[in-house]
Write an enzyme that holds these catalytic residues in place. Structure first.
Site, PDB file in Angstrom:
ATOM      1  N   GLY A 152       0.794  -1.222   0.000  1.00 53.78           N
ATOM      2  CA  GLY A 152       0.000   0.000   0.000  1.00 53.78           C
ATOM      3  C   GLY A 152       0.823   1.267   0.000  1.00 53.78           C
ATOM      4  O   GLY A 152       0.262   2.356   0.003  1.00 53.78           O
ATOM      5  N   ARG A 184       3.363 -10.416  -7.997  1.00 54.62           N
ATOM      6  CA  ARG A 184       3.293  -9.361  -9.004  1.00 54.62           C
ATOM      7  C   ARG A 184       2.234  -8.362  -8.575  1.00 54.62           C
ATOM      8  O   ARG A 184       1.366  -8.674  -7.760  1.00 54.62           O
ATOM      9  CB  ARG A 184       2.903  -9.958 -10.365  1.00 54.62           C
ATOM     10  CG  ARG A 184       3.965 -10.861 -10.945  1.00 54.62           C
ATOM     11  CD  ARG A 184       3.560 -11.344 -12.330  1.00 54.62           C
ATOM     12  NE  ARG A 184       4.506 -12.313 -12.849  1.00 54.62           N
ATOM     13  CZ  ARG A 184       5.671 -11.993 -13.421  1.00 54.62           C
ATOM     14  NH1 ARG A 184       6.025 -10.730 -13.552  1.00 54.62           N
ATOM     15  NH2 ARG A 184       6.487 -12.934 -13.852  1.00 54.62           N
ATOM     16  N   ALA A 185       2.306  -7.173  -9.153  1.00 58.05           N
ATOM     17  CA  ALA A 185       1.310  -6.150  -8.831  1.00 58.05           C
ATOM     18  C   ALA A 185      -0.058  -6.593  -9.328  1.00 58.05           C
ATOM     19  O   ALA A 185      -0.167  -7.202 -10.382  1.00 58.05           O
ATOM     20  CB  ALA A 185       1.668  -4.843  -9.508  1.00 58.05           C
ATOM     21  N   ILE A 186      -1.095  -6.304  -8.564  1.00 60.20           N
ATOM     22  CA  ILE A 186      -2.439  -6.475  -9.099  1.00 60.20           C
ATOM     23  C   ILE A 186      -3.099  -5.108  -9.151  1.00 60.20           C
ATOM     24  O   ILE A 186      -3.547  -4.662 -10.189  1.00 60.20           O
ATOM     25  CB  ILE A 186      -3.249  -7.479  -8.273  1.00 60.20           C
ATOM     26  CG1 ILE A 186      -2.515  -8.827  -8.320  1.00 60.20           C
ATOM     27  CG2 ILE A 186      -4.660  -7.605  -8.835  1.00 60.20           C
ATOM     28  CD1 ILE A 186      -3.336 -10.032  -8.072  1.00 60.20           C
ATOM     29  N   THR A 187      -3.103  -4.408  -8.024  1.00 56.48           N
ATOM     30  CA  THR A 187      -3.688  -3.065  -8.058  1.00 56.48           C
ATOM     31  C   THR A 187      -2.629  -1.976  -7.924  1.00 56.48           C
ATOM     32  O   THR A 187      -2.931  -0.806  -8.075  1.00 56.48           O
ATOM     33  CB  THR A 187      -4.723  -2.892  -6.928  1.00 56.48           C
ATOM     34  OG1 THR A 187      -4.069  -3.177  -5.682  1.00 56.48           O
ATOM     35  CG2 THR A 187      -5.877  -3.851  -7.096  1.00 56.48           C
ATOM     36  N   THR A 218       7.154  -6.743  -6.130  1.00 56.93           N
ATOM     37  CA  THR A 218       8.597  -7.026  -6.107  1.00 56.93           C
ATOM     38  C   THR A 218       8.989  -7.922  -7.279  1.00 56.93           C
ATOM     39  O   THR A 218      10.056  -7.756  -7.873  1.00 56.93           O
ATOM     40  CB  THR A 218       8.984  -7.659  -4.757  1.00 56.93           C
ATOM     41  OG1 THR A 218       8.750  -6.695  -3.731  1.00 56.93           O
ATOM     42  CG2 THR A 218      10.440  -8.044  -4.719  1.00 56.93           C
ATOM     43  N   ASP A 244     -11.527  -5.958   2.147  1.00 57.28           N
ATOM     44  CA  ASP A 244     -10.390  -6.335   2.978  1.00 57.28           C
ATOM     45  C   ASP A 244     -10.841  -7.275   4.063  1.00 57.28           C
ATOM     46  O   ASP A 244     -11.858  -7.059   4.688  1.00 57.28           O
ATOM     47  CB  ASP A 244      -9.784  -5.103   3.648  1.00 57.28           C
ATOM     48  CG  ASP A 244      -8.913  -4.333   2.686  1.00 57.28           C
ATOM     49  OD1 ASP A 244      -8.314  -4.982   1.818  1.00 57.28           O
ATOM     50  OD2 ASP A 244      -8.850  -3.100   2.793  1.00 57.28           O
ATOM     51  N   SER A 293      -3.220 -15.590   4.739  1.00 62.52           N
ATOM     52  CA  SER A 293      -2.553 -15.590   3.440  1.00 62.52           C
ATOM     53  C   SER A 293      -1.040 -15.413   3.605  1.00 62.52           C
ATOM     54  O   SER A 293      -0.239 -16.199   3.096  1.00 62.52           O
ATOM     55  CB  SER A 293      -3.147 -14.444   2.605  1.00 62.52           C
ATOM     56  OG  SER A 293      -2.328 -14.134   1.523  1.00 62.52           O
ATOM     57  N   LYS A 307      -2.388   1.508   3.194  1.00 59.48           N
ATOM     58  CA  LYS A 307      -3.411   0.471   3.367  1.00 59.48           C
ATOM     59  C   LYS A 307      -3.968   0.517   4.789  1.00 59.48           C
ATOM     60  O   LYS A 307      -5.168   0.448   5.001  1.00 59.48           O
ATOM     61  CB  LYS A 307      -2.795  -0.897   3.067  1.00 59.48           C
ATOM     62  CG  LYS A 307      -3.808  -2.011   2.945  1.00 59.48           C
ATOM     63  CD  LYS A 307      -3.144  -3.352   2.677  1.00 59.48           C
ATOM     64  CE  LYS A 307      -3.182  -3.736   1.221  1.00 59.48           C
ATOM     65  NZ  LYS A 307      -2.414  -4.975   0.960  1.00 59.48           N
TER      66      LYS A 307
END
Lengths: 501, 501
Positions: free
Chosen positions: B179, B206-209, B214, B267, B275, B299
């Site tokens: 975030g 990987r990026a989603i939003t 990284t 969230d 997770s 976040k």
């Protein structure tokens, strides 16, 4: 931005995703790459002035879509009024604002009427994906809505649709919350009540998980796909109708919610109340009788749950101007003998015609429902409604009215019975002690009902009946040998669908 | 039954529905008719011994599927190991048993470990549709899971996957809950910690939003798609790695849940804990440092929420045998200067090379993270971890280690910068008083990050900096003129992304 989006032209793929708007793009399409769209993303699709929000599916197969082409699901294609070759523009979706309200509900806050209005309007405008709808339904399920929230949800759902105007002060209606095979009183009740002079513009649903909905059943003898204008003229002429609700489109949001709710199999008391009452209000009803069958294998399993539902229906109904009377009825076994569209309408016709072997339980229940409607509508308050209903039915006038309504809807035709049958025999002598409604309904489904309208189960072993070994306890009807085999094979894996003590 | 199902042959359509299994049938196909399948129905699809459960989409276009043909989404095609022309059998799905547990959770009952195991196993075996997953996520969101349930969920998720075995007693790891744009400490931290002699088998997403994950960032300089064997050999050789978690497949269930969770933007604290910790446990870690940035536009927005998360991470971690140390850090502004894969890795390399103008905040945060890992792993308990981390970094050994890890993963390449730039100027003179992380991240996404790896934002106005009117406060980088236009146009609609007092 322009340079990229002008490249997409529509191709008709004809993929029906059942209402949810889906856009199909090639993975290598420039928009997909530059926008970082990934499958399950929500995308705003614009065709001229028409805008919709669609979920993305990626198509890898390069023969389905050419470079520069995009596809839409059938519902999306219709919604933007697309033609082959139309240009579309795509953009990232601004988050749906009302999902904040849904999240607030998830955190167990109370939602007010305007929050429900925001959510319901966004759902109506197809801004929610199926998973967002599932989240909303889940957040409202269980006991998460209190009575004030159920009222607000009901009002929001009424405001999202249109309300039919009738120039009468009393418009009656009935509803059964379902779950009991063969409980097809509507054709009889509507005929009696309309014959008595009341206005009963009845709309019904098709079966989704059951072997027959009232619309499926009526469709075996007449046309039920009436548009609003036709429905109104039928009612003006005959005082009643029996139309498929889906063709009238009274409560578009409810249709969307029900689709996801059924797929989830998550029951939500609040949503059920809002769904039923908003449809009744939209139909212009003022007085509604609701039947709640209670039984171990019915939808409602305990008297306590039924009483709670009764309270909700009555109080929420009042808040939206509906007078509601709830009947808690016996849901321990199927009603009548037929289960499946043709088999059920034949039971109804047999009752309407006063045939000597007509199923007595169906007749009694229909008279009871009709009688309550007549009494509580206040039009016949000085008379005994049940006696009046019985008189109308037994005089043959209800049967005439039924035929007249069918004629007004497009004509009456005789239902065609099934050619394939399989008798299920009692394994021993004894007394019928328990009946599993759910599995009986499942057998009727496996036999082909409601898609094969003549398919189903003809039931001949009510509770308390004394049967001999090898006596027929029910008969499976099918339109094909394959379906007959399918349902009869299921029986081999099952025990005690009908228990004999 | 046989007679109907033998008629369906597979045709490869190449439609990627992003993981969810979908079967495509013609509306007029006999199975569809006789079984009463409707769109959104869940169907069991069998190809030889392979069985999956798929959602139904109906295809109206008769050129896509011929009579007797069926299509599968890409994921389903793979799952049953299909070849063009294979025969499939379809049957109605028995209700997924563990949805009972989900319904129980909706009714606010507590679920025990075996209930979570049933649900997680069914999700792992792809028995849940997206809407059922959305319902499960919603039912577990908000504060609906207590600490015991979070422990049970975490254990169930660990048991659903496999755990990597290392022959060392201490395996360290780090995680940032995300975030905060530019907070890319991993390349530096892994290099320092591995150089110090600890084992740090780091996997990243990987990026989603966000504009960069990284894995996206490391991919600009080396290969991150390592299979498990390669990853193990890199770690055995160099003590650390920086691999994409998706290629290792450590926590298949988590990948499924995250997909729906992100699409929902709901969230769930409990699921986030489960997770993160299940992935760490699956990687064989024993000691994990977790970074929680707190800020108005990060976040986590309040110290209180951060403390609660810290408590959950620590206690749940302990219950699954992980030693967890949580760092609550400043999340009020981006870290370093680059936001986007290439821009971020260049910041990291600059810190690793000890260049005089390397971003100091990134360096300090990386040293802090690495220092804590060194200290709390108990291997260096007599030393000052932060001093040790600083020494390793400033000696140049971390830079050597970084290059060695890249080489082991497939070679180091220089990241390629973007050719298109747009300078955003200060509208007035003053002091930078507030920065909106979310909108800065959005600009980087609009400019093309992470799909265009060199795209993003180069940020030059940290909080407290005194700027002149028309001084450059950040620069947008793009790989195409279209994307540059797209992001710069967004700016016109926005105010106070960077507030100047």
């Amino acid at each position: 931005m322009q340079e990229r989006t002008e490249l997409l032209y529509l191709k008709e793929l004809g993929i029906d995703t059942n209402q949810e708007y889906v856009i199909f793009l090639r993975r290598d399409c420039p928009v997909c790459k530059s926008e970082g769209f990934i499958a399950l993303n929500r995308i705003e699709v614009a065709l001229g002035e028409n805008k919709i929000i669609a979920s993305l599916n990626i198509i890898e197969n390069k023969t389905i879509l050419q470079k520069g082409q995009a596809g839409l699901s059938q519902s999306a294609w219709k919604a933007v009024n697309a033609k082959e070759g139309d240009k579309i523009r795509l953009s990232h979706l601004q988050p749906v604002q009302s999902m904040h309200d849904v999240r607030s509900k998830i955190y167990e806050n109370r939602l007010n009427e305007s929050a429900f209005q925001r959510i319901i309007n966004d759902i109506k405008n197809e801004k929610y994906s199926n998973i967002e709808i599932a989240s909303f339904i889940t957040a409202c399920s269980g006991d998460h809505l209190n009575i004030e929230e159920i009222k607000s949800l009901t009002k929001a759902m009424i405001q999202a649709g249109s309300v039919i105007q009738w120039n009468k002060s009393v418009i009656v209606d009935k509803h059964c919350i379902g779950g009991l095979p063969g409980n097809r009183t509507t054709p009889i009740v509507v005929s009696i009540v309309a014959e008595a002079g009341l206005i009963i513009p009845k709309t019904s649903s098709r079966a989704i998980t059951s072997p027959a909905g009232t619309a499926d059943t009526m469709e075996t003898v007449t046309n039920v796909n009436l548009d609003l204008a036709t429905m109104k003229s039928v009612v003006e002429q005959e005082g009643g109708c029996m139309a498929w609700g889906g063709s009238i489109g009274l409560s578009p949001v409810d249709d969307i919610l029900i689709r996801v709710e059924r797929a989830l199999e998550v029951d939500s008391v609040g949503q059920m109340i809002a769904s039923v009452l908003s449809k009744k209000a939209a139909a212009g009803s003022t007085h509604v009788v609701i039947d709640i069958p209670v039984g171990k294998t019915a939808k409602i399993r305990s008297e306590e749950d039924a009483e709670k539902l009764k309270y909700y229906f009555t109080v929420v109904g009042k808040s939206v101007g509906l007078k509601v009377k709830v009947i808690i009825s016996d849901g321990s076994q199927p009603i009548g003998r037929g289960i499946g569209p043709v088999l059920e309408i034949r039971d109804c016709i047999s009752v309407l015609k006063n045939e000597p072997d007509a199923p007595r339980d169906l007749k009694e229940r229909a008279i009871l429902m009709a009688g309550y409607i007549l009494e509580f509508s206040n039009v016949f308050k000085r008379q005994n409604g049940i006696q009046l209903a019985k008189d109308i039915l037994e005089s043959g006038k209800a049967w005439n009215k039924f035929q007249a309504i069918c004629k007004a809807q497009g004509g009456f035709k005789d239902p065609k019975p099934a050619q394939f049958r399989y008798d299920v025999l009692s394994e021993k002598a004894g007394i019928i002690s328990e009946i599993d409604n759910r599995r009986i309904a499942k057998i009727a489904r496996l036999a082909g009902a409601p898609n094969s309208p003549a398919a189903g189960v003809y039931f001949s072993a009510p509770l308390g009946k004394r049967v001999q070994k090898d006596e027929v306890i029910y008969t499976i009807h099918s339109e094909s040998l394959g379906e007959l085999e399918y349902s009869s094979e299921y029986l081999k894996t099952q025990k005690n669908i009908i228990a004999i003590a």
